[in-house]
Motif scaffolding. Structure first.
Motif, short mmCIF file in Angstrom:
data_model
loop_
_atom_site.label_atom_id
_atom_site.label_comp_id
_atom_site.label_asym_id
_atom_site.label_seq_id
_atom_site.Cartn_x
_atom_site.Cartn_y
_atom_site.Cartn_z
N VAL B 23 0.85 -1.19 0.00
CA VAL B 23 0.00 0.00 0.00
C VAL B 23 0.89 1.24 0.00
CG1 VAL B 23 -1.98 1.11 1.09
CG2 VAL B 23 -1.49 -1.30 1.59
N PRO B 24 0.94 1.96 -1.12
CA PRO B 24 1.67 3.23 -1.08
C PRO B 24 0.85 4.23 -0.26
CG PRO B 24 1.23 2.52 -3.34
CD PRO B 24 0.38 1.69 -2.44
N VAL B 25 1.49 4.91 0.67
CA VAL B 25 0.79 5.84 1.53
C VAL B 25 1.26 7.25 1.17
CG1 VAL B 25 0.39 6.52 3.92
CG2 VAL B 25 0.58 4.10 3.33
N ILE B 26 0.34 8.04 0.59
CA ILE B 26 0.75 9.28 -0.06
C ILE B 26 -0.08 10.47 0.43
CG2 ILE B 26 0.96 10.44 -2.30
CD1 ILE B 26 1.12 7.55 -3.52
N PRO B 27 0.57 11.48 0.98
CA PRO B 27 -0.17 12.67 1.44
C PRO B 27 -0.60 13.56 0.28
CG PRO B 27 2.17 12.97 1.84
CD PRO B 27 2.01 11.61 1.24
N PHE B 28 -1.68 14.29 0.50
CA PHE B 28 -2.18 15.22 -0.50
C PHE B 28 -2.55 16.54 0.17
CE2 PHE B 28 -6.10 17.10 -2.16
CZ PHE B 28 -5.63 17.55 -3.38
N HIS B 29 -2.29 17.63 -0.51
CA HIS B 29 -2.74 18.94 -0.03
C HIS B 29 -2.60 19.94 -1.16
CE1 HIS B 29 1.14 21.04 0.03
NE2 HIS B 29 1.63 19.83 0.19
N LEU B 30 -3.41 21.01 -1.09
CA LEU B 30 -3.21 22.11 -2.03
C LEU B 30 -3.03 23.40 -1.26
CD1 LEU B 30 -5.68 21.45 -5.01
CD2 LEU B 30 -3.20 21.62 -5.10
N ILE B 97 1.33 -7.25 4.93
CA ILE B 97 0.89 -5.98 4.39
C ILE B 97 1.98 -4.95 4.65
CG2 ILE B 97 -0.81 -4.13 4.60
CD1 ILE B 97 -2.79 -6.44 5.36
N PHE B 98 2.42 -4.30 3.58
CA PHE B 98 3.48 -3.30 3.71
C PHE B 98 2.94 -1.93 3.34
CE2 PHE B 98 5.82 -7.25 3.02
CZ PHE B 98 6.77 -7.18 4.03
N PHE B 99 3.11 -0.97 4.25
CA PHE B 99 2.78 0.42 3.93
C PHE B 99 4.07 1.11 3.54
CE2 PHE B 99 -0.21 -0.82 7.35
CZ PHE B 99 -1.38 -0.77 6.61
N LEU B 100 4.08 1.68 2.36
CA LEU B 100 5.28 2.39 1.89
C LEU B 100 5.03 3.88 2.01
CD1 LEU B 100 6.48 0.92 -1.52
CD2 LEU B 100 7.65 0.84 0.68
N THR B 101 5.89 4.59 2.70
CA THR B 101 5.68 6.04 2.80
C THR B 101 6.97 6.82 2.95
OG1 THR B 101 4.42 7.77 3.89
CG2 THR B 101 5.36 6.08 5.32
N PHE B 102 6.89 8.10 2.52
CA PHE B 102 8.01 9.02 2.73
C PHE B 102 7.70 9.94 3.91
CE2 PHE B 102 8.89 8.70 -2.05
CZ PHE B 102 9.98 7.87 -1.86
N ASP B 103 6.48 9.85 4.45
CA ASP B 103 6.05 10.78 5.49
C ASP B 103 6.45 10.26 6.87
OD1 ASP B 103 4.74 12.30 7.32
OD2 ASP B 103 2.75 12.17 6.36
N PRO B 104 7.39 10.94 7.54
CA PRO B 104 7.90 10.42 8.81
C PRO B 104 6.87 10.46 9.94
CG PRO B 104 8.88 12.56 8.32
CD PRO B 104 8.05 12.18 7.13
N SER B 105 5.78 11.23 9.77
CA SER B 105 4.84 11.34 10.88
C SER B 105 4.11 10.03 11.17
CB SER B 105 3.84 12.46 10.62
OG SER B 105 3.06 12.13 9.51
N TRP B 106 4.18 9.07 10.23
CA TRP B 106 3.54 7.77 10.48
C TRP B 106 4.35 6.94 11.48
CZ3 TRP B 106 -1.23 6.39 9.05
CH2 TRP B 106 -1.81 7.08 7.99
N LYS B 107 5.63 7.24 11.53
CA LYS B 107 6.54 6.42 12.33
C LYS B 107 6.03 6.29 13.77
CE LYS B 107 10.27 4.01 12.28
NZ LYS B 107 10.10 2.69 11.70
N LYS B 108 5.52 7.39 14.30
CA LYS B 108 5.06 7.44 15.67
C LYS B 108 3.87 6.49 15.91
CE LYS B 108 3.50 11.06 18.68
NZ LYS B 108 2.92 12.39 18.52
N TYR B 109 3.12 6.24 14.85
CA TYR B 109 1.91 5.41 15.00
C TYR B 109 2.13 3.99 14.47
CZ TYR B 109 -0.22 9.86 15.96
OH TYR B 109 -0.51 11.08 16.52
N GLU B 110 3.37 3.69 14.22
CA GLU B 110 3.71 2.43 13.58
C GLU B 110 3.05 1.24 14.28
OE1 GLU B 110 7.91 1.82 13.42
OE2 GLU B 110 7.77 0.29 11.85
N ARG B 111 3.09 1.29 15.60
CA ARG B 111 2.61 0.12 16.35
C ARG B 111 1.10 -0.08 16.24
NH1 ARG B 111 5.70 0.94 21.63
NH2 ARG B 111 7.68 1.21 20.57
#
Lengths: 170, 152
Positions: B23-30, B97-111
């Motif tokens: 699962v690529p995990v990709i943030p979005f914003h404008l 299941i693998f989540f792929l992300t560049f966003d470090p803020s997920w790290k804290k919720y990894e567990r």
């Protein structure tokens, strides 16, 4: 003017028409052999669907090496650069072999000696599919047919690869 | 296999061979003009990366559509939503299941995530099509592939 026109007799008229029609028919008969004779000249000097993979033939050894190249492909909606790869080596008969790295089981990418357990074989990491060096699938592993083989050509000492051809099952 | 009809038909025929979902995990914003370049470039690279990994391991891996979320959204909520994706995925017998992300803020919720989070340091480049970028991505793909294989 009208007087001059009347000078074309029935005989002359028929002669002209027949020559014209006959000429067309002769041209029609001749065009195919002529076209065939000069066709090779019209072909562009580049080798059609073959792509230069940037490998000199003299650098090919008996050890399979992976080569990567790109081709432009129009595929329905998308026009894109597709990357291709092959394992290239010379077999015992000094013949160039270029094998597709796509596992014939479910399409993972195989690599030469990809597993330490199986030296001298191609190995697929997904379901332990194995192939002998000539690309033949090893019985008892998931793949059901050998690795596809690329058509190849040599021009100016460089290797050109074309389409991958399916080969019969073992 | 990818989330397209042809691939899914192959998947359906050989379900027993597929045990891994990416699962690529990709943030979005404008909303933040200054960040737009960076965000879009990272999103592009993530898509390329995910596709390349899928290509390498296509016979055992299913690449599903990316999980998109608003960049500044509450991660607690996002964790719940992403776990509901996992719940649906696990209606099928997937083990990894693998989540792929560049966003470090997920790290804290990894567990709290019901899957393996693979956080990667973002790859930035002015030109995504440069040779340098190609070899960098190829290198990354090889390493991530190895990591995924170590779970098998």
């Amino acid at each position: 003017m009208s007087e001059e026109k009347q000078q074309v007799s029935r005989r002359q008229f028929l002669n002209y028409t027949l020559t014209g029609v006959g000429g067309f028919m002769a041209a029609g008969l001749l065009i195919s052999p002529i076209r065939m004779a000069i066709d090779p000249v019209l072909k562009p000097s580049s080798v059609g669907d073959y792509a230069n993979v940037g490998l000199a033939v003299e650098d090919i050894t008996t050890e399979p090496t992976r080569v990567d190249w790109k081709i432009d492909q129009v595929d329905g909606w998308y026009e894109s650069e597709v990357s291709k790869a092959a394992w290239v080596f010379k077999n015992e008969d000094d013949e160039i072999m270029a094998l597709s790295p796509t596992c014939t089981h479910l399409g993972c990418v195989v690599s030469w000696e990809g597993s330490e357990k199986y030296p001298n074989e191609f190995f697929c990491p997904c379901h332990d599919g194995r192939y002998y060096k000539d690309g033949t699938n090893i019985e008892g592993t998931p793949p059901t047919r050998p690795l596809d083989r690329f058509e190849h050509k040599v021009e100016n000492g460089m290797l050109y690869l074309g389409n991958a051809q399916e080969r019969g099952g073992a | 296999m990818r989330w397209v009809k042809d691939d899914i038909q192959t998947y359906k025929k050989g379900k027993e061979y597929f045990d891994t979902v990416i699962v690529p995990v990709i943030p979005f914003h404008l909303s933040q003009d200054a960040e737009l370049d960076k965000s879009t470039s990272l999103s592009e690279v993530m898509n390329i990366l995910a596709h390349e990994i899928e290509k390498e391991l296509s016979g055992r891996v299913l690449l599903i559509p990316g999980y998109h979320y608003i960049k500044q959204s509450d991660k607690e909520e996002e964790v719940k939503r992403i776990n509901s994706w996992v719940e649906d995925i696990q209606k099928q017998p997937f083990n990894h299941i693998f989540f792929l992300t560049f966003d470090p803020s997920w790290k804290k919720y990894e567990r709290e995530l019901e899957g393996n989070l693979l956080w990667l340091p973002g790859i930035q480049s002015d030109n995504i099509h440069s040779d340098e970028m190609h070899s960098m991505i190829r290198n990354q793909v090889a390493q991530i592939g190895e990591l995924i294989r170590s779970y098998w």
